[in-house]
Design a protein around this motif. Structure first.
Motif, PDB file in Angstrom:
ATOM      1  N   ASN A 271       0.798  -1.240   0.000  1.00 40.76           N
ATOM      2  CA  ASN A 271       0.000   0.000   0.000  1.00 40.76           C
ATOM      3  C   ASN A 271       0.828   1.288   0.000  1.00 40.76           C
ATOM      4  OD1 ASN A 271      -2.322  -1.638   0.125  1.00 40.76           O
ATOM      5  ND2 ASN A 271      -2.040  -1.851   2.309  1.00 40.76           N
TER       6      ASN A 271
ATOM      7  N   GLN B  67      -1.062   4.107  -1.788  1.00 41.99           N
ATOM      8  CA  GLN B  67      -2.143   4.678  -0.966  1.00 41.99           C
ATOM      9  C   GLN B  67      -1.568   5.564   0.144  1.00 41.99           C
ATOM     10  OE1 GLN B  67      -5.735   4.432  -0.710  1.00 41.99           O
ATOM     11  NE2 GLN B  67      -5.369   4.040  -2.869  1.00 41.99           N
TER      12      GLN B  67
ATOM     13  N   TRP C 213      -2.565   9.515   0.458  1.00 47.91           N
ATOM     14  CA  TRP C 213      -3.344  10.001   1.598  1.00 47.91           C
ATOM     15  C   TRP C 213      -2.501  10.763   2.613  1.00 47.91           C
ATOM     16  CZ3 TRP C 213      -8.301  10.468   1.003  1.00 47.91           C
ATOM     17  CH2 TRP C 213      -8.940   9.639   0.083  1.00 47.91           C
TER      18      TRP C 213
ATOM     19  N   TRP D 272      -9.616  17.611   2.864  1.00 47.59           N
ATOM     20  CA  TRP D 272     -10.595  16.543   3.081  1.00 47.59           C
ATOM     21  C   TRP D 272     -11.936  17.043   3.652  1.00 47.59           C
ATOM     22  CZ3 TRP D 272     -11.729  12.263   1.020  1.00 47.59           C
ATOM     23  CH2 TRP D 272     -12.575  11.352   1.659  1.00 47.59           C
TER      24      TRP D 272
ATOM     25  N   SER E 188     -18.901  11.060   0.758  1.00 48.78           N
ATOM     26  CA  SER E 188     -19.181   9.798   1.463  1.00 48.78           C
ATOM     27  C   SER E 188     -20.470   9.848   2.261  1.00 48.78           C
ATOM     28  CB  SER E 188     -18.043   9.473   2.439  1.00 48.78           C
ATOM     29  OG  SER E 188     -16.875   9.120   1.765  1.00 48.78           O
TER      30      SER E 188
ATOM     31  N   ALA F 106     -10.214   2.259   7.509  1.00 49.10           N
ATOM     32  CA  ALA F 106     -10.013   3.468   6.706  1.00 49.10           C
ATOM     33  C   ALA F 106     -11.030   4.536   7.133  1.00 49.10           C
ATOM     34  CB  ALA F 106     -10.119   3.152   5.218  1.00 49.10           C
TER      35      ALA F 106
ATOM     36  N   ASP G 268      -6.646   4.195  10.271  1.00 51.05           N
ATOM     37  CA  ASP G 268      -6.346   4.835   8.984  1.00 51.05           C
ATOM     38  C   ASP G 268      -4.844   5.080   8.916  1.00 51.05           C
ATOM     39  OD1 ASP G 268      -6.440   6.395   6.548  1.00 51.05           O
ATOM     40  OD2 ASP G 268      -8.545   6.711   6.986  1.00 51.05           O
ATOM     41  N   ILE G 269      -4.354   5.414   7.707  1.00 53.80           N
ATOM     42  CA  ILE G 269      -2.906   5.530   7.551  1.00 53.80           C
ATOM     43  C   ILE G 269      -2.344   6.952   7.655  1.00 53.80           C
ATOM     44  CG2 ILE G 269      -2.321   3.347   6.461  1.00 53.80           C
ATOM     45  CD1 ILE G 269      -2.876   4.465   3.769  1.00 53.80           C
ATOM     46  N   PRO G 270      -3.061   8.022   7.354  1.00 55.13           N
ATOM     47  CA  PRO G 270      -2.435   9.336   7.520  1.00 55.13           C
ATOM     48  C   PRO G 270      -2.715   9.977   8.884  1.00 55.13           C
ATOM     49  CG  PRO G 270      -4.254   9.440   5.932  1.00 55.13           C
ATOM     50  CD  PRO G 270      -4.347   8.142   6.647  1.00 55.13           C
TER      51      PRO G 270
ATOM     52  N   MET H 275      -5.602  12.757   8.820  1.00 59.74           N
ATOM     53  CA  MET H 275      -6.999  12.286   8.869  1.00 59.74           C
ATOM     54  C   MET H 275      -7.364  11.876  10.292  1.00 59.74           C
ATOM     55  SD  MET H 275      -8.380  12.360   5.894  1.00 59.74           S
ATOM     56  CE  MET H 275      -8.740  11.431   4.444  1.00 59.74           C
TER      57      MET H 275
ATOM     58  N   ALA I 278      -2.860   2.911  11.562  1.00 58.26           N
ATOM     59  CA  ALA I 278      -2.544   1.529  11.175  1.00 58.26           C
ATOM     60  C   ALA I 278      -3.004   1.260   9.757  1.00 58.26           C
ATOM     61  CB  ALA I 278      -3.235   0.552  12.129  1.00 58.26           C
ATOM     62  N   ASP I 279      -2.178   0.508   9.042  1.00 59.94           N
ATOM     63  CA  ASP I 279      -2.595  -0.021   7.748  1.00 59.94           C
ATOM     64  C   ASP I 279      -3.441  -1.249   8.039  1.00 59.94           C
ATOM     65  OD1 ASP I 279      -2.716  -1.640   5.414  1.00 59.94           O
ATOM     66  OD2 ASP I 279      -0.972  -0.598   4.593  1.00 59.94           O
ATOM     67  N   ALA I 280      -4.701  -1.179   7.670  1.00 59.48           N
ATOM     68  CA  ALA I 280      -5.634  -2.245   8.049  1.00 59.48           C
ATOM     69  C   ALA I 280      -5.234  -3.596   7.463  1.00 59.48           C
ATOM     70  CB  ALA I 280      -7.039  -1.877   7.594  1.00 59.48           C
TER      71      ALA I 280
ATOM     72  N   SER J  33     -16.125   2.659   4.718  1.00 60.41           N
ATOM     73  CA  SER J  33     -17.004   3.612   4.033  1.00 60.41           C
ATOM     74  C   SER J  33     -16.251   4.367   2.948  1.00 60.41           C
ATOM     75  CB  SER J  33     -17.541   4.613   5.062  1.00 60.41           C
ATOM     76  OG  SER J  33     -17.966   5.788   4.408  1.00 60.41           O
ATOM     77  N   SER J  34     -16.851   4.396   1.775  1.00 58.94           N
ATOM     78  CA  SER J  34     -16.323   5.247   0.713  1.00 58.94           C
ATOM     79  C   SER J  34     -17.491   5.636  -0.192  1.00 58.94           C
ATOM     80  CB  SER J  34     -15.235   4.520  -0.065  1.00 58.94           C
ATOM     81  OG  SER J  34     -14.544   5.436  -0.874  1.00 58.94           O
TER      82      SER J  34
HETATM   83  C1  LIG Z   1     -12.153   7.789   0.259  1.00 61.46           C
HETATM   84  S1  LIG Z   1     -11.398   7.909   1.880  1.00 61.46           S
HETATM   85  C2  LIG Z   1     -12.767   7.396   2.908  1.00 61.46           C
HETATM   86  C3  LIG Z   1     -12.605   7.845   4.321  1.00 61.46           C
HETATM   87  C4  LIG Z   1     -13.818   7.557   5.218  1.00 61.46           C
HETATM   88  N1  LIG Z   1     -14.031   6.127   5.358  1.00 61.46           N
HETATM   89  C5  LIG Z   1     -15.063   8.264   4.729  1.00 61.46           C
HETATM   90  O1  LIG Z   1     -15.988   7.596   4.267  1.00 61.46           O
HETATM   91  O2  LIG Z   1     -15.104   9.489   4.817  1.00 61.46           O
HETATM   92  C6  LIG Z   1     -10.337   6.482   1.852  1.00 61.46           C
HETATM   93  C7  LIG Z   1      -9.540   6.284   3.156  1.00 61.46           C
HETATM   94  O3  LIG Z   1      -8.882   5.030   3.088  1.00 61.46           O
HETATM   95  C8  LIG Z   1      -7.674   5.130   3.825  1.00 61.46           C
HETATM   96  N2  LIG Z   1      -6.841   3.956   3.523  1.00 61.46           N
HETATM   97  C9  LIG Z   1      -6.379   3.564   2.311  1.00 61.46           C
HETATM   98  N3  LIG Z   1      -5.686   2.421   2.409  1.00 61.46           N
HETATM   99  C10 LIG Z   1      -5.708   2.076   3.747  1.00 61.46           C
HETATM  100  C11 LIG Z   1      -5.170   0.986   4.487  1.00 61.46           C
HETATM  101  N4  LIG Z   1      -4.452   0.038   3.902  1.00 61.46           N
HETATM  102  N5  LIG Z   1      -5.408   0.935   5.823  1.00 61.46           N
HETATM  103  C12 LIG Z   1      -6.127   1.917   6.442  1.00 61.46           C
HETATM  104  N6  LIG Z   1      -6.658   2.986   5.778  1.00 61.46           N
HETATM  105  C13 LIG Z   1      -6.454   3.051   4.445  1.00 61.46           C
HETATM  106  C14 LIG Z   1      -7.167   6.480   3.357  1.00 61.46           C
HETATM  107  O4  LIG Z   1      -6.134   6.977   4.165  1.00 61.46           O
HETATM  108  C15 LIG Z   1      -8.444   7.309   3.389  1.00 61.46           C
HETATM  109  O5  LIG Z   1      -8.638   7.930   4.643  1.00 61.46           O
END
Ligand SMILES: C[S@@+](CC[C@H](N)C(=O)[O-])C[C@H]1O[C@@H](n2cnc3c(N)ncnc32)[C@H](O)[C@@H]1O
Length: 129
Positions: free
Chosen positions: A3, A6, A10, A19, A26, A49, A73-75, A78, A99-101, A117-118
């Motif tokens: 990742n 990603q 992010w 953001w 979303s 995430a 989440d990774i950043p 956020m 954490a990277d999920a 959620s996206s």
């Molecule tokens: C489109 S945003 C959605 C954020 C939130 N779930 C929402 O609906 O507002 C995608 C999120 O996925 C996170 N993300 C991407 N890959 C990830 C991973 N491997 N582990 C955790 N978070 C991750 C990004 O950092 C970002 O915050």
């Protein structure tokens, strides 16, 4: 590392700043997500995430003070936004973790349900008891 792309996208400097202006895409997905999960008081939930934490807060509201939500989440940016919102809402039943999920360990124990959620592209899991 898994990742990397990603992580780069992010963690870009301006993402956490912009953001709050874009995350509303979303929002229409939150009510159907909550309906699909049918969370009950006291349940343990994983928000994969979690971004700025809007669905984390929605889940925390649904499971109440006896339940627990882990948002990962990774950043940093956020998560900082999610933590600010948690503090404003006064919810003590949420833990937010960097954490990277897919690959990182995080606490929270066994979960009853998970969500990612996206907007229109969201997912739920509910584990049987
Ligand atoms: C489109 S945003 C959605 C954020 C939130 N779930 C929402 O609906 O507002 C995608 C999120 O996925 C996170 N993300 C991407 N890959 C990830 C991973 N491997 N582990 C955790 N978070 C991750 C990004 O950092 C970002 O915050």
């Amino acid at each position: 590392m898994a990742n990397d792309a990603q992580r780069e996208v992010w963690n870009a400097q301006d993402v956490a700043e912009t953001w709050p202006r874009t995350e509303h895409i979303s929002d229409p997905g939150t009510a159907p997500l909550m309906e699909a999960l049918n969370l009950q008081p006291g349940e343990r939930v994983l928000d994969v995430a979690c971004g700025g934490g809007k669905t984390t807060l929605a889940a925390a509201r649904a499971i109440g003070p006896t339940g627990h939500v882990t948002g990962v989440d990774i950043p940093d940016g956020m998560l900082a936004l999610a933590k600010r919102r948690q503090a404003e809402a006064g919810f003590g039943n949420i833990e937010l973790a960097l954490a990277d999920a897919q690959i990182d360990p995080f606490s929270g124990g066994l979960f009853d349900a998970a969500l990612a959620s996206s907007g229109s592209c969201s997912s739920t899991i509910r584990w049987p008891h």
